[in-house]
Design an enzyme around this catalytic site. Sequence first.
Site, PDB file in Angstrom:
ATOM      1  N   VAL A 110     -51.697   0.242  18.615  1.00 22.73           N
ATOM      2  CA  VAL A 110     -52.824   0.663  17.771  1.00 22.73           C
ATOM      3  C   VAL A 110     -52.661   2.123  17.366  1.00 22.73           C
ATOM      4  CG1 VAL A 110     -55.323   0.990  17.683  1.00 22.73           C
ATOM      5  CG2 VAL A 110     -54.379  -1.028  18.801  1.00 22.73           C
ATOM      6  N   ASP A 115     -43.728   7.194 -28.900  1.00 23.69           N
ATOM      7  CA  ASP A 115     -43.842   6.891 -30.320  1.00 23.69           C
ATOM      8  C   ASP A 115     -44.088   8.189 -31.074  1.00 23.69           C
ATOM      9  OD1 ASP A 115     -43.434   4.221 -30.485  1.00 23.69           O
ATOM     10  OD2 ASP A 115     -45.536   3.643 -30.415  1.00 23.69           O
ATOM     11  N   ASP A 148     -48.299   1.169 -28.925  1.00 23.64           N
ATOM     12  CA  ASP A 148     -49.624   0.749 -29.365  1.00 23.64           C
ATOM     13  C   ASP A 148     -49.650  -0.662 -29.926  1.00 23.64           C
ATOM     14  OD1 ASP A 148     -48.224   1.213 -31.656  1.00 23.64           O
ATOM     15  OD2 ASP A 148     -49.537   2.767 -32.450  1.00 23.64           O
ATOM     16  N   ASP A 160     -44.689  -3.481 -28.589  1.00 24.47           N
ATOM     17  CA  ASP A 160     -44.372  -2.531 -27.520  1.00 24.47           C
ATOM     18  C   ASP A 160     -44.620  -3.104 -26.121  1.00 24.47           C
ATOM     19  OD1 ASP A 160     -43.678  -0.464 -29.294  1.00 24.47           O
ATOM     20  OD2 ASP A 160     -45.782   0.047 -29.576  1.00 24.47           O
ATOM     21  N   THR A 190     -61.755  10.872  12.770  1.00 23.48           N
ATOM     22  CA  THR A 190     -61.323  12.261  12.953  1.00 23.48           C
ATOM     23  C   THR A 190     -60.048  12.572  12.177  1.00 23.48           C
ATOM     24  OG1 THR A 190     -60.157  11.679  14.989  1.00 23.48           O
ATOM     25  CG2 THR A 190     -62.408  12.459  15.210  1.00 23.48           C
TER      26      THR A 190
END
Length: 954
Positions: free
Chosen positions: A306, A353, A687, A691, A785
């Site tokens: 742990v 682009d 865009d 693409d 902590t």
Amino acid sequence: MKDTTPPNQILWHTKPIKETLAILKTDTEMGLTTPEHKIRLEKYGRNELIETGGRTSWEILLDQFKNVMLLMLIVVAIISGVLDLVDLQNGGTTKGSIPFKDTIAIMSIVILNGVLGYFQESRAEKALAALKKMSSPKVKVIRDGQTKELDARNIVPGEIIFIEAGNQLAIDGQLIEAINLQIRESALTGEANSVTKSTEHESLSEDTPLGDRLNMVFTGTEVIQGRGKVVVTNTGMTTELGKIAAMLQSVESEPTPLQQRMTQLGNILVSGSLILVAIVVLFGTIQTGNFSRIRELLEVSLTMAVAVVPEGLPAVITVTLAIGTQRMVRRNALIRKLPAVETLGSVNTICSDKTGTLTQNKMVVQEVQTINNLFEVTGDGYIPEGDFMGDNNPIFVPDCQELNTLLMASVLCNDAILSQDEKTGEWKIIGDPTEGALLSLAGKGGLFQNELNPNWVRMGEFPFSSERKRMSVLCQNTRYIIDNFAAFYGSKEVTTSQTNGYSKYYLLFSKGSPELILERCKSSQWGDEQLPMTDEQKGKILQQNDQMASRGLRVLGFAYKLLDYLPSSTEEETTETEMIWLGLVGMLDAPRAEVKLAVAKCKSAGIRTVMITGDHQLTAMAIAQKLGIATDTDIVLTGKELSKLSQTDLEQEVDRVSIYARVSPEHKLRIVQALQKRGRFVAMTGDGVNDAPALKQADIGIAMGITGTDVSKEASDMVLLDDNFATIVAATEEGRVVYSNIRRFIKYILGSNIGEVLTIAAAPLLGLPSVPLTPLQILWMNLVTDGLPALALAVEPAEPDIMLQPPFSPKESIFARGLGSYMIRIGIIFAIITISLMIWSYNQGIDSANPNSWKTMVFTTLCLAQMGHAIAVRSHERLVFQMNPFSNPALLIAIIGTTILQLMLIYVPPLRSFFGTELLTFPQLLICLGCSSLMFVWVELEKLVIKFYQKYKR
């Protein structure tokens, strides 16, 4: 000879329409018969995009629990539960009043981490769904000789269909007829201007780019104007859009650098833990000489397992990345996938682009060339403010008749509208961007539409066409003609009775291709006079036109003519002759003002900028030079040239080429793959639909928020809200900050984890009766902590020189650049401090009233030592007193809050009972505080030693 090539492999744009009809066995008047349609529907399938199977939600969720650290925690939880069950069957529990609390706590952490990972990955790619939306539901088809409106899903190759303005096309096809047909193909090609289609281009060359195939129409494009008749050549996955869908699905997602580093971290921690567990069990057994302490050693092993897993780390990283996304949104970058935040810090190549990203996506006039003057035009965007510079001095436009007349022609021979938004004050264009640039140009000279147009009546026009390559308007303004053309009557003195005679006169204004306009001119405007034009002057104008075009400018020629009659709409050929030449206007989609600085910032940060555009190479080179992306000696690689290169050859070229022009979707994908093969970490902007595959292939896919299609956005990792290249650079800077902070809190968290493991391992080896920490206490340390200060470290401000350093290698280990040695070193110091305290406090407490207080002292010292460590770890070079303590207020709050919570576990009875702690006396607490402060002192001393060493080395 009959063509037996499958329809999906035929280059239809190379075929004459008669041959296409013959291959497809169809008739332009009858179309397909119903029986033939059924046969072809069965052969070719429905006209739709087919999606390949991906992971289900359950598969994504189950994949989260294949993480080696979570698997180890699951095993620990099961063993812990079995031990609790044995205790219950024996009539009690050794872990307090609540059975299975360790098992429940550990499994809760496992489930939380699994759910966090699931939500990060479960955003299924919707790019193909967005592609499917681009199909039109109904199509006008000739079937059995009758025109019908049918479902687009059932269209097959060989169908004859009609298209008209407003249609969104659902097929690829070749034109049979085209009447004034204009189609917007920006979603497919990336170019904003609509394309004029024609049946005149019957057979084109094989390597004709997609945007230049004027005899073809394509799925996903939109008819802007006119109408046409089309034979369907491709449907579904064989269309150009279908090919993009196939490419999109063929691109496999690679783990991000952060995911790879976390996997590496987990493997090392688990391996190290298992080795240490084996050592403890082996030596513990040898020490006792039998297996009597096997239960105790097993509990030690569980506790160590742990301790070694940083349970809070996935949550801290997720929150850190989320905080990074919020900071990026404020800088106009929207992150779609959380790991992309950190990944940006490794980018060393940005493929961008041109239109709208590097440039304003607004045509701006740069130069005006009259017959004897060159004027440079200043100003930004469509704002009608700027100067006309002649010989480096601004000129007064009304004093220059030839320029004034040209500007007037720019306004009158124009169908666009320039207006200012009342709310934002932004100047906007309704209509063609080129015509908008002309209105802005005229406004800079004091000529505005709303002032000029009321005095001029448009009596007729000869519209622009791809064949004519020019546009002319016929206007009337009696007062203007009297003032400027009275000499035609032989006298400048005009009486009122003569005015009616002038109402029979008209002015023809013409603009278009400079070569075609010039060949129809007989004279030119010199000041306020019209003088005959010589062949030498025409040659000089053509030379000026070539020079402007070589600088990447789009050039228009202007002319005008006085007419004493109003011609009909069919008399353009005889009317547009013997005109008066006014001059040339050169315009450009001007670079964004901030991009040049951003490109320079990229260079200083070790990031290379590459321009990939569908525009012509001269324009691309002109913009690249202005922005500092390339010099005049750099080469431009065109789509045609790229197509001839093998992938291996392209890989050899990509490091030398910074400009790619006239590229297709396949080219963009190949460029990205070639760069990645060369070890480059690539960010790619886009865009259009075209693409999407390249965006998905890139390490960081960046879509445009304003002009981007849904397909490109869904395939991307990040969306630019302002479509601005400078935003990419800002996001890259944020990515570096995030990665630096992740490294900072990893060394903070894992340093203490190593200390915990060593402390726990030492207990049985030193002959102590039990482990000093329980699994529940370790979970508290790892989550609270450690976790809270780690979150605060995630918002630590950037180092001043972060963009002056080269990018971090995406392949570098999480332990690179001294982080691994720091963690081990700090872990050992943690262990030495805590083990020393553990031995002392155990020996002191044997005969006391509270013999188990030594465990709580160890627990408290480890927790409080982390507070001092958090303060010191803010910088690996600067001492604490050299930093502004309030530059990260979140850290101060986290340290104070965590300290209070830790004390509550000791002094609040219910919490003390649940966490198994003991009440500490005030002297014991002071001892814990004193020992924990040694951690802070050590880290600060390390900095001084390193500084001294570096200074001595120099």
